[in-house]
Write an enzyme that holds these catalytic residues in place. Structure first.
Site, PDB file in Angstrom:
ATOM      1  N   TYR A  26       0.828  -1.215   0.000  1.00 65.76           N
ATOM      2  CA  TYR A  26       0.000   0.000   0.000  1.00 65.76           C
ATOM      3  C   TYR A  26       0.862   1.265   0.000  1.00 65.76           C
ATOM      4  O   TYR A  26       0.344   2.356  -0.237  1.00 65.76           O
ATOM      5  CB  TYR A  26      -0.912   0.039   1.230  1.00 65.76           C
ATOM      6  N   HIS A  76       0.820 -11.655   2.049  1.00 62.51           N
ATOM      7  CA  HIS A  76      -0.213 -10.900   1.333  1.00 62.51           C
ATOM      8  C   HIS A  76      -0.881 -11.701   0.228  1.00 62.51           C
ATOM      9  O   HIS A  76      -2.099 -11.600   0.037  1.00 62.51           O
ATOM     10  CB  HIS A  76       0.391  -9.621   0.759  1.00 62.51           C
TER      11      HIS A  76
END
Length: 286
Positions: free
Chosen positions: A48, A106
């Protein structure tokens, strides 16, 4: 705030604040506003590119570290024992903390076994309190869960009223693993905020559709990380502890489950190829 007990005894808030797609330069502000609204769980990720903003907001908040719950995730570029270990230390630096409460792999691509081994070591070293997975399904989930020494505590999946993850909830149950819902409001897809059934339930309780959806999921034992950059929505997404859904209402919501994700299918080989190619293109040196 309601909490969920993980399989290693760690307590995780049932409602957290997600920062996916929040620009790095804006992240500090919105996380600060979320903390002021009462959030104590913040979900970010290396991919992010806003961990530093999260860290700045946490440090400046004045809230004792032990009152906060911080989640981040190791990205594909950092897969493998050594790369993942270095990236964990870098995440700690950016987050300005001595430990991460929940660390996830992730994506189920690349050397995620090496990544998980690095996470196990970080957990044993006190750098991480709990470890888990994101977007792992079916056989890949079972294979990893059966072969690693430290069992995952959490699996983060796209979970909302239209995709309630019934199959995965059964798969994780024997391991004591909890589901954390990303996109718990389905990103507004499938006409969520105009749904007549949800609106009728919301009207009955003097709530809005988002609150009904979040209440339903947390009552099912699923942690949620809704995102909003509007202060009033941040506050209302937390205000779900003062009403109860009836058994009939829960049944109505369960009947809305289509059984398929709306945002991304991580069992799709085309998605795996896209993510791996994307990562090679934008991280050629890793």
């Amino acid at each position: 705030m309601k909490t969920i007990t993980l399989n290693n005894g760690v307590e995780m808030p049932a409602v957290g604040y997600g920062v996916w797609q929040i620009a790095p330069e804006a992240c500090e502000r919105y996380v600060s506003e979320a903390l002021a609204a009462g959030y104590r769980s913040i979900d970010t990720a290396q991919a992010y590119y806003n961990e530093e903003g999260v860290g700045n907001a946490l440090r400046k908040s004045g809230i004792p570290r032990e009152k906060l719950f911080v989640t981040t995730k190791v990205w594909i570029s950092n897969a493998g024992d050594e790369k993942a270990a270095r990236s964990i230390d870098e995440s700690l630096r950016r987050l300005q903390t001595d430990y991460i409460d929940l660390l996830l792999v992730h994506q189920p691509f690349g050397d995620y076994y090496g990544t998980y081994r690095a996470m196990e070591k970080a957990c044993k070293a006190g750098k991480v309190r709990a470890i888990g997975l994101s977007n792992f399904y079916d056989a890949r989930f079972v294979d990893l869960a059966e072969n690693m020494e430290v069992k995952p505590a959490v699996v983060q999946l796209e979970t909302h009223v239209f995709c309630q993850q019934a199959k995965m909830r059964e798969l994780v149950k024997p391991y004591g693993i909890r589901i954390m819902a990303w996109s718990p409001l389905a990103r507004g897809m499938n006409g969520l905020f105009g749904n007549g059934t949800l609106q009728a339930i919301a009207d009955r309780h003097g709530k809005d559709i988002a609150q009904i959806c979040l209440k339903f999921l947390t009552d099912e034992g699923i942690a949620v990380i809704p995102q909003s950059i509007r202060k009033e929505r941040m506050a209302s997404n937390l205000a779900i502890g003062d009403f109860e859904l009836t058994d009939e209402e829960r049944g109505m919501i369960r009947s809305m489950d289509g059984g398929k994700p709306l945002a991304a299918d991580f069992n799709d080989p085309a998605l795996a190829k896209f993510l791996l190619d994307y990562d090679r293109q934008f991280n050629p040196g890793k």
